[in-house]
Design a protein around this motif. Sequence first.
Motif, PDB file in Angstrom:
ATOM      1  N   ASN A   1      52.999  53.049  39.068  1.00 35.85           N
ATOM      2  CA  ASN A   1      52.839  51.913  38.412  1.00 35.85           C
ATOM      3  C   ASN A   1      51.764  51.845  37.181  1.00 35.85           C
ATOM      4  O   ASN A   1      50.633  52.308  37.498  1.00 35.85           O
ATOM      5  CB  ASN A   1      52.677  50.533  39.221  1.00 35.85           C
ATOM      6  N   LEU A   2      52.203  51.234  36.248  1.00 40.19           N
ATOM      7  CA  LEU A   2      51.053  50.907  34.968  1.00 40.19           C
ATOM      8  C   LEU A   2      50.649  49.421  35.066  1.00 40.19           C
ATOM      9  O   LEU A   2      49.870  49.584  33.477  1.00 40.19           O
ATOM     10  CB  LEU A   2      51.846  51.834  34.205  1.00 40.19           C
ATOM     11  N   GLY A   3      50.676  48.961  35.368  1.00 38.23           N
ATOM     12  CA  GLY A   3      49.559  47.433  35.717  1.00 38.23           C
ATOM     13  C   GLY A   3      50.649  46.310  35.804  1.00 38.23           C
ATOM     14  O   GLY A   3      50.163  44.900  35.756  1.00 38.23           O
ATOM     15  N   THR A   4      52.140  46.757  36.569  1.00 41.50           N
ATOM     16  CA  THR A   4      52.336  45.657  36.987  1.00 41.50           C
ATOM     17  C   THR A   4      52.279  44.799  37.885  1.00 41.50           C
ATOM     18  O   THR A   4      52.186  46.006  39.093  1.00 41.50           O
ATOM     19  CB  THR A   4      54.591  46.070  36.713  1.00 41.50           C
ATOM     20  N   THR A   5      52.609  43.467  37.706  1.00 46.68           N
ATOM     21  CA  THR A   5      51.917  43.077  39.167  1.00 46.68           C
ATOM     22  C   THR A   5      52.706  42.047  39.546  1.00 46.68           C
ATOM     23  O   THR A   5      53.679  40.904  38.713  1.00 46.68           O
ATOM     24  CB  THR A   5      50.306  42.453  38.882  1.00 46.68           C
ATOM     25  N   LYS A   6      52.844  41.793  40.984  1.00 46.48           N
ATOM     26  CA  LYS A   6      53.952  40.861  41.354  1.00 46.48           C
ATOM     27  C   LYS A   6      53.902  38.708  40.642  1.00 46.48           C
ATOM     28  O   LYS A   6      54.805  37.818  41.026  1.00 46.48           O
ATOM     29  CB  LYS A   6      53.327  40.655  42.822  1.00 46.48           C
ATOM     30  N   ASP A   7      52.202  38.836  40.047  1.00 47.17           N
ATOM     31  CA  ASP A   7      52.160  37.802  39.460  1.00 47.17           C
ATOM     32  C   ASP A   7      52.482  37.106  38.249  1.00 47.17           C
ATOM     33  O   ASP A   7      52.245  36.203  37.955  1.00 47.17           O
ATOM     34  CB  ASP A   7      50.595  37.605  39.850  1.00 47.17           C
ATOM     35  N   MET A   8      53.336  38.175  37.598  1.00 48.49           N
ATOM     36  CA  MET A   8      53.859  38.022  36.341  1.00 48.49           C
ATOM     37  C   MET A   8      54.906  37.316  35.645  1.00 48.49           C
ATOM     38  O   MET A   8      54.510  37.086  34.848  1.00 48.49           O
ATOM     39  CB  MET A   8      53.986  39.918  35.491  1.00 48.49           C
ATOM     40  N   ALA A   9      55.530  36.970  36.638  1.00 47.26           N
ATOM     41  CA  ALA A   9      56.583  35.597  36.839  1.00 47.26           C
ATOM     42  C   ALA A   9      57.318  35.931  38.279  1.00 47.26           C
ATOM     43  O   ALA A   9      57.016  36.489  39.252  1.00 47.26           O
ATOM     44  CB  ALA A   9      57.625  36.951  36.485  1.00 47.26           C
ATOM     45  N   PRO A  10      58.296  34.269  38.636  1.00 49.74           N
ATOM     46  CA  PRO A  10      58.215  34.128  39.656  1.00 49.74           C
ATOM     47  C   PRO A  10      59.844  35.620  40.707  1.00 49.74           C
ATOM     48  O   PRO A  10      59.337  35.635  41.405  1.00 49.74           O
ATOM     49  CB  PRO A  10      59.722  33.434  39.207  1.00 49.74           C
ATOM     50  N   VAL A  11      60.301  36.074  39.711  1.00 49.84           N
ATOM     51  CA  VAL A  11      60.539  37.445  39.992  1.00 49.84           C
ATOM     52  C   VAL A  11      60.417  38.435  39.090  1.00 49.84           C
ATOM     53  O   VAL A  11      60.480  38.837  37.690  1.00 49.84           O
ATOM     54  CB  VAL A  11      62.000  37.481  39.873  1.00 49.84           C
ATOM     55  N   VAL A  12      59.644  39.731  39.935  1.00 45.68           N
ATOM     56  CA  VAL A  12      59.557  41.015  39.827  1.00 45.68           C
ATOM     57  C   VAL A  12      60.198  41.882  40.046  1.00 45.68           C
ATOM     58  O   VAL A  12      60.605  42.186  41.066  1.00 45.68           O
ATOM     59  CB  VAL A  12      57.472  40.698  39.275  1.00 45.68           C
ATOM     60  N   ILE A  13      60.467  43.083  39.306  1.00 47.92           N
ATOM     61  CA  ILE A  13      61.273  44.238  39.788  1.00 47.92           C
ATOM     62  C   ILE A  13      60.925  45.298  39.081  1.00 47.92           C
ATOM     63  O   ILE A  13      60.361  45.578  38.098  1.00 47.92           O
ATOM     64  CB  ILE A  13      62.814  44.131  38.898  1.00 47.92           C
ATOM     65  N   GLY A  14      60.650  46.738  39.896  1.00 46.35           N
ATOM     66  CA  GLY A  14      60.168  47.305  40.292  1.00 46.35           C
ATOM     67  C   GLY A  14      61.608  48.721  40.253  1.00 46.35           C
ATOM     68  O   GLY A  14      61.703  48.532  40.464  1.00 46.35           O
ATOM     69  N   LEU A  15      61.464  49.343  39.013  1.00 46.96           N
ATOM     70  CA  LEU A  15      62.407  50.864  39.273  1.00 46.96           C
ATOM     71  C   LEU A  15      61.870  52.107  39.262  1.00 46.96           C
ATOM     72  O   LEU A  15      61.335  52.439  38.818  1.00 46.96           O
ATOM     73  CB  LEU A  15      63.245  51.044  37.848  1.00 46.96           C
ATOM     74  N   GLY A  16      62.336  52.442  40.349  1.00 46.68           N
ATOM     75  CA  GLY A  16      61.717  53.497  41.048  1.00 46.68           C
ATOM     76  C   GLY A  16      60.415  53.886  41.402  1.00 46.68           C
ATOM     77  O   GLY A  16      59.985  52.813  42.244  1.00 46.68           O
ATOM     78  N   PRO A  17      59.880  55.158  41.988  1.00 50.72           N
ATOM     79  CA  PRO A  17      58.691  55.374  42.665  1.00 50.72           C
ATOM     80  C   PRO A  17      57.469  54.266  41.870  1.00 50.72           C
ATOM     81  O   PRO A  17      57.559  53.944  40.693  1.00 50.72           O
ATOM     82  CB  PRO A  17      58.387  56.684  42.804  1.00 50.72           C
TER      83      PRO A  17
END
Length: 274
Positions: free
Chosen positions: A108-124
């Motif tokens: 994770n290079l800085g994405t957080t759950k509070d960035m948007a109502p729906v946050v999705i991460g791809l892969g490890p």
Amino acid sequence: MTLPLVIVRGGGDLASGTIYKLHKCGFPVLVLEDIHPSAIRRHVAFSEAVYEGTQTIEDVSCVLAESITEAQELLMNKTLCMLVDPKGEAIQKLKPAVVVDAILAKRNLGTTKDMAPVVIGLGPGFTASVDCDYVIETKRGHTLGKVIRQGRAIENTGIPGIIGGYGKERVIHAAYKGILHNVCAIGDIVRQGTCIATIESDGISYPVEAAIDGVLRGLIREGYPVTKGFKIADIDPRSSEQQNCFTISDKARCIAGGVLEAVMEGLKNHDLLG
């Protein structure tokens, strides 16, 4: 029905399958990229718009915007667009309903759950319900594209997926630090030992040779500065599959399906589908 804004971080070949799918489904999509993208499968990576101003994959084109204001204008005209914004500053300003981290950095290079109502991460690198709402499995196999609602994707093994009986042999990494110069082009049929590129380092030009026979499926841009160990090329041992160099891969389409499932579920849960 007007669909809400989706921002996708990353425009490489796997990310581009997701971007293509969301755009085709009618979502306004803004892609955020690095200043010097390093996609190998360049013909099927929207990230090339950073260099060329526009990039077309199959029947969809992505246009590079010079500012957030220009991006907003393009989005209003239903145009898929991209910004050079590695830090994701546009996310705070545009407040999208969905953020998809498709950088695929294996962390994770800085994405957080509070960035948007729906946050999705791809892969490890992501944990569903901790730093994002959903994680999409990106490892080839029975669970490829699976939507993970609790927990993490399978950890990165560092071993490329098997295609035509070959795994690590089909991926080529730089043996030296230097400037890469292309000798072959994506789509060329190569034989083991074929010089596909050279690396200019300290005044010496070192050949980059194909490790197996096949079709050159990916090759980093001409003149790209590489470091030792940097991924620079990808060979598909199935020489009959030349057309695959210019179309979205099965893996990318499968991941895109998982992302779409997560997007629709998340928007429904937040009553954001109108």
